[in-house]
Write an enzyme that holds these catalytic residues in place. Structure first.
Site, PDB file in Angstrom:
ATOM      1  CG  ASP A  86      63.755 -40.821   9.232  1.00 28.31           C
ATOM      2  OD1 ASP A  86      63.164 -39.957   8.527  1.00 28.31           O
ATOM      3  OD2 ASP A  86      64.127 -40.596  10.401  1.00 28.31           O
ATOM      4  N   GLY A  87      61.553 -41.198   6.349  1.00 27.89           N
ATOM      5  CA  GLY A  87      60.105 -41.040   6.211  1.00 27.89           C
ATOM      6  C   GLY A  87      59.422 -40.449   7.430  1.00 27.89           C
ATOM      7  CG  ASP A 120      60.506 -29.534  -4.247  1.00 25.78           C
ATOM      8  OD1 ASP A 120      61.303 -28.685  -4.685  1.00 25.78           O
ATOM      9  OD2 ASP A 120      60.651 -30.101  -3.157  1.00 25.78           O
ATOM     10  NE  ARG A 151      51.306 -30.590   3.739  1.00 27.01           N
ATOM     11  CZ  ARG A 151      52.547 -30.441   3.267  1.00 27.01           C
ATOM     12  NH1 ARG A 151      53.331 -29.470   3.701  1.00 27.01           N
ATOM     13  NH2 ARG A 151      53.026 -31.292   2.394  1.00 27.01           N
ATOM     14  N   GLY A 188      58.255 -38.262   0.218  1.00 28.54           N
ATOM     15  CA  GLY A 188      59.199 -39.184   0.844  1.00 28.54           C
ATOM     16  C   GLY A 188      58.858 -39.473   2.297  1.00 28.54           C
TER      17      GLY A 188
HETATM   18  P1  AMP Z   1      61.453 -30.478   1.549  1.00 34.17           P
HETATM   19  O1  AMP Z   1      62.799 -29.813   1.501  1.00 34.17           O
HETATM   20  O2  AMP Z   1      60.913 -30.617   2.926  1.00 34.17           O
HETATM   21  O3  AMP Z   1      60.486 -29.862   0.612  1.00 34.17           O
HETATM   22  O4  AMP Z   1      61.692 -31.979   1.057  1.00 34.17           O
HETATM   23  C1  AMP Z   1      62.290 -32.279  -0.184  1.00 34.17           C
HETATM   24  C2  AMP Z   1      62.126 -33.750  -0.512  1.00 34.17           C
HETATM   25  O5  AMP Z   1      62.777 -34.572   0.454  1.00 34.17           O
HETATM   26  C3  AMP Z   1      60.690 -34.224  -0.561  1.00 34.17           C
HETATM   27  O6  AMP Z   1      60.581 -35.144  -1.633  1.00 34.17           O
HETATM   28  C4  AMP Z   1      60.504 -34.904   0.773  1.00 34.17           C
HETATM   29  O7  AMP Z   1      59.491 -35.871   0.718  1.00 34.17           O
HETATM   30  C5  AMP Z   1      61.873 -35.517   1.001  1.00 34.17           C
HETATM   31  N1  AMP Z   1      62.145 -35.721   2.437  1.00 34.17           N
HETATM   32  C6  AMP Z   1      62.365 -34.754   3.349  1.00 34.17           C
HETATM   33  N2  AMP Z   1      62.566 -35.294   4.565  1.00 34.17           N
HETATM   34  C7  AMP Z   1      62.462 -36.633   4.433  1.00 34.17           C
HETATM   35  C8  AMP Z   1      62.575 -37.740   5.334  1.00 34.17           C
HETATM   36  N3  AMP Z   1      62.828 -37.584   6.645  1.00 34.17           N
HETATM   37  N4  AMP Z   1      62.405 -38.980   4.829  1.00 34.17           N
HETATM   38  C9  AMP Z   1      62.162 -39.165   3.521  1.00 34.17           C
HETATM   39  N5  AMP Z   1      62.052 -38.169   2.632  1.00 34.17           N
HETATM   40  C10 AMP Z   1      62.191 -36.910   3.072  1.00 34.17           C
HETATM   41 MG    MG Z   2      58.595 -30.030   0.093  1.00 31.79          MG
END
Ligand code: AMP
Ligand code: MG
Length: 471
Positions: free
Chosen positions: A120-121, A243, A171, A84
């Site tokens: 917001d990506g 994930d 990364r 994301g």
């Molecule tokens: P994480 O908890 O960091 O493993 O993220 C879980 C999911 O949320 C993944 O699919 C990430 O890509 C998405 N995600 C986390 N932060 C953002 C963000 N700021 N914008 C878009 N997607 C996000």
């Molecule tokens: Mg993750």
């Protein structure tokens, strides 16, 4: 530029990813380039400009995609997650080890993708600094991990509880294939996709695996070793969702992670982990739980439905013993014991329970063993004196316990209060503390004189009790 990209994942069918270029940013500036890693991968560090590290400029040969995956987040099933806020630029090739010829180069914080949901990506400086520092520290500690090739500021603000400086991490990973990637295809009932993914992942990471169950066996072994490695340095991952478990056996996703200061098996840092699902001592069980999800996802590939469950269970059920063996070997070494004797397990658990009741600092206790005296750390009434004589007697039957301990007990680890302080300074535009930590964390077992203040445990007012996901 000497590096060659060869983007094998981007040659898999379209439904494995979305084609996605990074969203350009306003004013790129470099925070850090990891020059040693750059050279190892075949980059000329000068190629890694701020424009490249933010995705404003794409290196020749890259083919950017956002990968799709699913996952169990805190036990709840999410059928579609995906990158994301990340973009896989491509794979560089080289001889990185036996059967190890590819590294993913990914930008994290590079803008919205079809998988961003309401996000917001973007990423801000805090999580980017944390992942950079901790992943590089883990590497220096000898624990398999994704790496940080660079970090850059975007010159844009990112809105969270307040506005923060935007940043992007570059990364490097053996791959970004997760347990959740398998769950995605299984969840879609896309058996052909599942088979393609399994063949791809096996040939990339475990080329000796002849079928999905052998592949599972390799992943189980890698995770048992990895999680034992975490426990041996007091590392708490904090968000072991499926994930966030890489099938390569590398540590991935340093959101709310933290190293223990005072040892307690039930320690939890993450603000969102309210039930202690991912508490320190729960990590092996949660690893097994995740591997059970991988095993389940792989079942449809087995030609015989009944035999499948039986075989997968047998493979999975090796995990507790494999973990225990790896864990015991690592803690034995921390006690200076290179050989194995019957009472060793009791010696290890005896020390750990005394550390817990003394609220002893994990890293200081083990590094004090190197001097044969951790009585200052294991300070509960009579705790040290009731343990040390048995240990001393056992040490007398070892060849070179000092060397064993010096290699197993780091002195400098990434303490959370130090990282928080570096992030705070970074928000104010002072990056010197970040650079200082980055340098010190490359030599955890052999600190220089200038690093010695970093060995100290936090004072009560410095102690960080809560961490937040890196969003
Ligand atoms: P994480 O908890 O960091 O493993 O993220 C879980 C999911 O949320 C993944 O699919 C990430 O890509 C998405 N995600 C986390 N932060 C953002 C963000 N700021 N914008 C878009 N997607 C996000
Ligand atoms: Mg993750």
């Amino acid at each position: 530029m000497t590096v060659t990209f060869d983007n094998s994942y981007a040659r898999l069918p379209d439904r494995f990813y979305a084609r996605q270029t990074p969203t350009p940013v306003a004013a790129p500036s470099t925070l850090s380039v990891n020059k040693d890693l750059a050279r190892e991968l075949g980059f000329d560090p000068d190629d890694l400009s701020a424009e490249v590290l933010t995705g404003n400029t794409l290196l020749p040969g890259t083919d950017p995609i956002a990968q799709v995956y699913a996952g169990h987040q805190f036990g709840g099933w999410v059928p579609r997650l995906g990158d994301g806020r990340a973009c896989l630029l491509g794979e560089v090739t080289g001889e990185f080890g036996p059967n190890d010829t590819r590294r993913d180069i990914q930008l994290k914080g590079s803008g919205v993708t079809p998988f961003s949901r309401r996000g917001d990506g973007r990423a801000w400086l805090g999580p980017v600094m944390r992942e950079y520092l901790v992943s590089e520290a883990m590497h220096a500690l000898g624990i398999p991990t994704t790496r940080a090739l660079g970090a850059a500021l975007t010159g844009e603000r990112v809105q969270r509880e307040r506005g923060y400086p935007g940043a992007i991490l570059t990364r490097v990973a053996a791959s970004h294939i997760r347990v959740g990637t398998f769950q995605y295809f299984a969840g879609q009932n896309d058996i052909e996709g599942l088979r393609l993914l399994t063949d791809y992942a096996a040939s990339r990471h475990y080329p000796n695996a002849k079928n999905p169950m052998e592949f599972l066996d390799h992943v189980v072994r890698a995770q048992a070793e990895l999680i034992a490695g975490w426990m041996s340095v007091g590392f708490l991952h904090g968000v072991m969702n499926t994930d966030n478990m890489a099938i390569s056996g590398e540590t991935i996703d340093y959101g709310p992670c933290a190293f223990l200061d005072a040892y307690h098996p039930r320690t939890v840092f993450s603000s969102i982990d309210q039930t202690g699902r991912y508490a320190f001592a729960a990590q092996p069980d949660m690893g097994m739980w995740n591997l059970a999800q991988l095993a389940t996802a792989l079942l449809p590939l087995h030609p015989d439905e009944d035999a499948a469950v039986e075989e997968a269970s047998a493979v999975l059920n090796q995990f507790p013993d494999l973990f225990h063996e790896a864990w015991t070997a690592k803690f034995r070494a921390k006690l200076g014991l290179a050989r194995s004797e019957d009472g060793d397990g009791k010696l290890i658990s005896g020390l750990l329970s005394r550390m817990a009741s003394s609220q002893a600092d994990f890293t200081l206790t083990f590094s004090a063993l190197n001097t044969r005296d951790a009585s200052h750390e294991v300070s509960d009434e009579g705790a040290w004196d009731s343990w040390a004589p048995d240990w001393q007697a056992r040490l007398a039957r070892e060849q070179d316990p000092d060397t064993t301990m010096a290699r197993a007990n780091p002195v400098v680890i990434p303490r959370n209060h130090q990282i928080e302080a570096a992030i705070q300074a970074g928000i104010d535009g002072n990056y010197a503390p970040f650079h200082r930590l980055a340098a010190a964390f490359t030599r955890p077992f052999a600190p220089e004189q200038e690093d010695m203040d970093l060995t100290r445990a936090p004072t009560p007012d410095q102690r960080v009790l809560r961490t937040f996901c890196g969003t």
